[in-house]
Design a protein around this motif. Structure first.
Motif, short mmCIF file in Angstrom:
data_model
loop_
_atom_site.label_atom_id
_atom_site.label_comp_id
_atom_site.label_asym_id
_atom_site.label_seq_id
_atom_site.Cartn_x
_atom_site.Cartn_y
_atom_site.Cartn_z
N THR A 25 37.27 16.71 -6.37
CA THR A 25 36.97 16.46 -7.78
C THR A 25 37.51 15.09 -8.16
OG1 THR A 25 39.06 17.42 -8.50
CG2 THR A 25 37.19 18.93 -8.27
N LEU A 60 39.24 20.86 -5.75
CA LEU A 60 37.97 21.00 -5.03
C LEU A 60 36.98 21.75 -5.89
CD1 LEU A 60 39.32 22.00 -1.49
CD2 LEU A 60 38.69 19.70 -2.30
N ASP A 61 35.70 21.30 -5.83
CA ASP A 61 34.67 22.02 -6.60
C ASP A 61 34.15 23.20 -5.79
OD1 ASP A 61 32.94 20.98 -4.66
OD2 ASP A 61 32.20 19.36 -5.96
N ALA A 98 39.16 9.20 -0.34
CA ALA A 98 38.46 10.46 -0.05
C ALA A 98 38.46 10.81 1.42
CB ALA A 98 37.02 10.37 -0.58
N ASN A 129 31.65 23.51 -3.98
CA ASN A 129 31.13 23.14 -2.66
C ASN A 129 32.21 22.60 -1.73
OD1 ASN A 129 28.46 23.78 -3.44
ND2 ASN A 129 28.33 21.81 -4.55
N GLN A 169 34.06 19.99 -2.34
CA GLN A 169 34.16 18.54 -2.44
C GLN A 169 35.28 18.15 -3.40
OE1 GLN A 169 32.19 16.51 -0.46
NE2 GLN A 169 31.64 18.54 0.38
#
Length: 710
Positions: free
Chosen positions: A90, A83-84, A104, A86, A88
């Motif tokens: 990767t 996860l980045d 996703a 934010n 979200q």
């Protein structure tokens, strides 16, 4: 979930008989375990193995058509990677999910859990259960791959494709048929160039129909017996042979019994599909040959069961387990009698020829037989055994036993040069005994020559007389010291010179006969016999002694004593004949309520004495220096108890000796509660250490009690 019973059979050419039982058990076990691990069969499924000369098969109860789906949790990657900033997904996470058939949309449902020092992402999914066909294919492939095949053979199969040709297959024997039935339905499988079906083949000559068609998995054994004239179960076939052997012996009468040999029974069971026991006979003149020779040639070469009378003597009749059951068995009987006659004639010829030369006349020829390239010839080995045997004999029985042992050791290996032992190596020693009697030697020496290899295996009897014990001990010590001396040590499960067996033989002779011999001195005597052939005698002794003591510990544990009890007794190196009595004494002592506290105190005393570096050692205990009542009371209790315990020890009553010391528990506990051993006053400290030293010696005569502490 629908379940049916499963039957898998691989039909092959005649399997190696000595390996058949292992092959059948392994085939059934591995295949069933694979089905269970895949969820196609439960842990409670009943597994039945079948094995005959031409088939391996297994029946498994309650096998499912498809295994149940199961929840699977898979670790994906650390949160910081997946996860980045934010939250979200990767690209790395999306790629990983794609490989698992997800996208996703599942990211929000991913679980987070601590994995070591970092938090990781986990994906929960449902894995569909495996279907029976692919699951059974995998199980069958695994079962064949793990078969304990003694030797693989290669054979050719015609390829089934557009380009005709041949392919090479490797298996224990060429396979010709495959059956796979789930209930009555055929499970499609392919292995060794075969495709599964529902038919097999029965007895080569006596099957009622061919092929034998199987209705379903459960009718396998019954159909094969009815239509194929084959008893598929190894154990049922073995039991039937044993029953027929007993019945045939009873028919002969006179209290005759077939020789008991489990290995032979297993081998014959692996040679026949439908046993039929027949009574045969040979000429009585062959009974002049030692019965061991006749029995061995009948068993080893012909797979016959010799008949023994009520005295254990061989009769002229024997039993044959035939694989056919003709209405008139006379031709089969006559054929077997005709076949065995030359074998027995050979044995008689060897026996007659061997007796033309004395054992003594063969001694010189031993010098021409290589024993080991680093240890010389058999003749040189015999000289070493003679030296060791004379030393042991002198210690145990003076000149008379030493001379008897020397004569035996000189002649014991000469039967290796005879025709009979050349043909039947298993008879070495046995034939030497017969030839010694023929040469006019005493029964004592004849028995000793015959027995000097004993004990040859676990559970084997020991030599019958003292001369045999001495030479057997010398022979085993020579082997141990020689092989250790040139670096031929056993490693892991590899022991090509059977050194573990030789060491156990030494242990059994010394313990079971209670010989008053010192192991270190025995090894030293053996080393002396080798001279310069052993380059490092000190190192060899350091290796041999613990090796033998390991066998002692194992031997005593096999008798049912605990590792702690054995360790405690061996630590004080009792006389060989006293070991078992010491162990019995320790076992009785351990059952006393005072035992744990005394053992713990003994360990504490040992630690104190070890740290004191010999202080107080050799000093007489001076009652006038006692200050504390507790040390006075302990000294008084020891004076009242120890002399009696020592007297019982000297009389050999080790149980009473140890139990007498139980009275010291209270005074010992009080001593440690109220007395400071390491006093500032040097004289007081030395006196207390002397008291503990005396107590430690008294407590550890039967066993090292500190080793009983859990």
């Amino acid at each position: 979930m629908t379940t049916q019973n499963l039957l898998v059979e691989l039909f092959v050419e005649e399997l190696p008989p000595k390996a058949l039982k292992k092959l059948g058990d392994a085939f059934a076990t591995v295949l069933a375990d694979q089905l269970k691990s895949q969820g196609l069969a439960s842990a409670e499924a009943v597994v039945t193995a079948f094995a005959s000369p031409r088939r391996l098969a297994v029946h498994v109860t309650a096998v499912a058509e498809r295994a149940a789906d199961k929840a699977v949790s898979q670790k994906l990657m650390p949160v910081s990677v997946g996860l980045d900033a934010n939250g979200q997904a990767t690209p790395a996470l999306l790629k990983r999910l794609g490989a698992l058939g997800a996208d996703a949309s599942v990211v929000p449902s991913l679980k987070r859990a601590q994995d070591g020092k970092a938090e990781a992402l986990f994906y929960d999914s449902i894995a569909p259960g495996v279907a029976l066909a692919p699951g059974l294919q995998k199980a069958l492939d695994e079962a064949l791959a793990k078969l304990p095949i003694p030797k693989v053979m290669s054979y050719q199969l015609e390829t089934d494709c557009e380009m005709p040709g041949w392919s090479s297959v490797q298996f224990v024997r060429p396979a010709h048929g495959l059956v796979a039935l789930h209930g009555s339905a055929v499970v499609p499988l392919k292995v060794l160039g075969l495709t599964s079906g529902n038919s097999t083949h029965g007895h080569r000559f006596e099957a009622a129909v061919d092929p034998v068609v199987l209705k379903d998995a459960d009718s396998y054994a019954a159909t094969l017996l009815k239509d194929g004239a084959v008893i598929a179960s190894f154990e049922e076939r073995k039991a039937e042979i044993a029953r027929q052997l007993a019945a045939a012996a009873a028919k002969v009468g006179g209290g005759c019994k077939p020789i008991e040999d489990e290995a032979l029974l297993d081998e014959v069971t692996a040679l026949v599909e439908r046993p039929n026991v027949l009574i045969c006979a040979f000429e009585k003149e062959f009974l002049d040959v030692p019965q061991e020779c006749l029995i061995l040639t009948m068993k080893a070469n012909q797979k016959y069961f010799p008949l023994l009378d009520t005295q254990g003597k061989l009769t002229h009749q024997f039993l044959v387990v035939s694989n056919i059951s003709p209405a008139d068995a006379s031709a089969v009987i006559q054929g077997n009698e005709r076949v065995v006659r030359p074998r027995l004639a050979d044995a008689k010829f060897f026996f007659d020829q061997d007796r033309k030369k004395t054992l003594a006349s063969r001694v010189e020829s031993l010098g021409k037989v290589v024993y080991h390239n680093k240890l010389g010839t058999q003749g040189e080995r015999v000289e070493r055994v003679r030296a060791i045997a004379k030393a042991i004999g002198q210690q145990l029985g003076g000149d008379v036993l030493a001379q008897s042992a020397d004569t035996t050791a000189q002649l014991a290996k000469t039967d290796l040069l005879t025709d009979m032992v050349g043909e039947f190596p298993e008879l070495q020693g046995i034939m030497g005994g017969y030839y010694a009697r023929h040469d006019g030697l005493t029964e004592d020496i004849a028995f000793a020559i015959e027995d000097h290899y004993k004990p040859r295996f676990a559970g084997d009897e020991l030599p019958r007389n003292t001369t045999g014990l001495v030479v057997a001990l010398a022979d085993k010590l020579e082997t141990l010291v020689g092989m250790f001396g040139i670096g031929n040590l056993p490693t892991g499960d590899k022991d090509p010179f059977a050194l573990r067996r030789h060491a156990l033989g030494v242990v059994r002779i010394l313990i079971e006969r209670g010989l008053p011999l010192n192991l270190s001195e025995l090894v030293a005597a053996a080393l002396k016999a080798f001279g310069a052939l052993v380059p490092n005698p000190a190192k060899t002794q350091e290796l041999v002694l613990p090796f033998v003591y390991e066998r002692i510990a194992g031997y005593l544990r096999d008798l049912g004593y605990s590792a702690q009890e054995v360790d405690a007794v061996i630590a004080v190196h009792p006389a060989w004949g006293d070991m078992v009595r010491c162990l019995d004494a320790v076992r009785s002592f351990v059952s006393l309520p005072e035992a744990p506290a005394l053992a713990a105190a003994n360990k504490r005393i040992g630690n104190i004495l070890k740290k004191s570096e010999g202080e107080g050692e050799g000093a007489a205990v001076d009652a006038g220096l006692f200050v504390e009542a507790a040390e006075q009371n302990l000294f008084a209790a020891m004076q009242a108890t120890v002399p009696g315990a020592n007297a019982q020890f000297d009389a050999g009553d080790y149980t009473a000796s140890l139990q007498a010391l139980a009275a010291l528990r209270g005074p010992v506990d009080a001593f440690f509660d109220g007395v400071m051993v390491n006093a500032d006053d040097a004289a007081l400290k030395a006196n207390r250490l002397g008291l503990l030293k005396s107590l430690h010696e008294a407590m550890n005569r039967v066993a090292d009690l500190s080793r009983l502490v859990a």
